[in-house]
Scaffold this active site. Structure first.
Site, mmCIF file in Angstrom:
data_model
loop_
_atom_site.group_PDB
_atom_site.id
_atom_site.type_symbol
_atom_site.label_atom_id
_atom_site.label_comp_id
_atom_site.label_asym_id
_atom_site.label_seq_id
_atom_site.Cartn_x
_atom_site.Cartn_y
_atom_site.Cartn_z
ATOM 1 C CE1 TYR A 1 -3.385 2.731 0.307
ATOM 2 C CE2 TYR A 1 -2.902 2.902 2.655
ATOM 3 C CZ TYR A 1 -3.569 3.351 1.529
ATOM 4 O OH TYR A 1 -4.409 4.437 1.633
ATOM 5 C CG ASP B 1 -3.876 1.806 -3.527
ATOM 6 O OD1 ASP B 1 -3.391 2.462 -4.474
ATOM 7 O OD2 ASP B 1 -4.753 2.271 -2.774
ATOM 8 C CG HIS C 1 -9.226 0.841 -4.298
ATOM 9 N ND1 HIS C 1 -8.084 1.173 -4.983
ATOM 10 C CD2 HIS C 1 -9.363 1.775 -3.327
ATOM 11 C CE1 HIS C 1 -7.537 2.258 -4.437
ATOM 12 N NE2 HIS C 1 -8.296 2.648 -3.426
#
Length: 259
Positions: free
Chosen positions: A108, A149, A250
């Site tokens: 992330y 991500d 998402h």
DNA sequence: ATGACTCAATGTTTGAGA
């Protein structure tokens, strides 16, 4: 083998949707981001009942990452080596494990907030630490991938309207250069196919009808080394998981790999 | 239809997300 990545935006709130999705999609390995819970609050038991072990890194309010696997979890790592701190805190933004013969990182990447903000420098430093970690693993024979991500749209075609992003994060040369440096360790962008429309967006803002108007971005990426990329048989964005009541902002990216 | 933001804690407001 089926491997996926999904920023769930709170694993506790999303648990009913996550478990339903695991049952319908049947991935072997899932990289999760934005758990938004403490390690104690992580719903390990309901996931175990579905056959998934988990390696997690989580410390509460924000961030938090995991790898779920039903094909084994070996050699777990719960922090990015030499990751920079922000405000004195080393945030839980990366975990790794070897699952059924594939080495995966769930990452992330920091958001960056605004160009010039200290968080933006932090983002670039964090990406450099990720590059160094990838250098250690990308060149081997083992299929290896960094999924997650990335908070970067690799090209202008990866945002719904480039003119809306002038001066914004996620599309700058500096961020894209960091991605290019990561690729130079031996990784390739495994671009998924969209299930609808032309661009494989993975994120749509909750506000202003972002999803119905398809005002999206492709910022959830799968970077795989040559043994990984060569084994990919299919990759798609599961936009169906973005529909309905109570979705994450998402959608999952799903990769099928002949391993 | 895919529908006008959501989440967690610092908690009745704030900071973060991107």
């Amino acid at each position: 083998m089926r491997i996926a990545t999904w920023n769930v935006n709170s694993v506790t709130v999303r648990l009913p949707r996550l478990t339903a999705w695991l049952e319908s999609t049947a991935p072997d390995v899932v990289c999760l981001q934005e758990l938004k819970c403490s390690a104690e609050a992580f719903p390990a038991e309901p996931l175990r009942e579905l056959g998934y072990e988990a390696v997690i890194s989580a410390d509460g309010r924000w961030n938090g990452v995991a790898v779920l696997s039903r094909v084994g979890l070996a050699a777990p790592v719960t922090a990015l080596p030499d990751a920079p701190a922000y405000d004195g805190v080393r945030e839980p933004r990366a975990v790794a494990a070897t699952c059924g013969g594939i080495r995966v990182w769930s990452v992330y990447v920091p958001n960056g907030r605004e160009v010039g903000h200290p968080h933006f420098e932090y983002k670039l430093e964090w990406l450099d630490a990720l590059r160094k970690a990838a250098e250690q693993e990308a060149g081997g024979e083992l299929p290896f991938a960094v999924l997650g991500d990335y908070n970067i749209a690799p090209t202008d075609a990866d945002v719904w309207d480039r003119s809306r992003f002038d001066g914004a994060t996620h599309v700058t040369e500096a961020e894209r250069a960091a991605l290019a440096a990561l690729r130079e360790t031996g990784l390739a962008d495994v671009v998924p196919r969209p299930l609808k429309y032309d661009q494989p967006f993975t994120y749509w803002d909750y506000r202003e009808l972002g999803f119905p108007k398809n005002r999206g971005m492709r910022i959830d990426l799968v970077y795989g080394n040559a043994p990984f990329e060569e084994a990919v048989s299919d990759a798609y964005v599961d936009r169906e998981a973005r529909k309905g009541k109570g979705p994450s902002d998402h959608a999952p990216v799903v990769v099928d790999i002949a391993v």
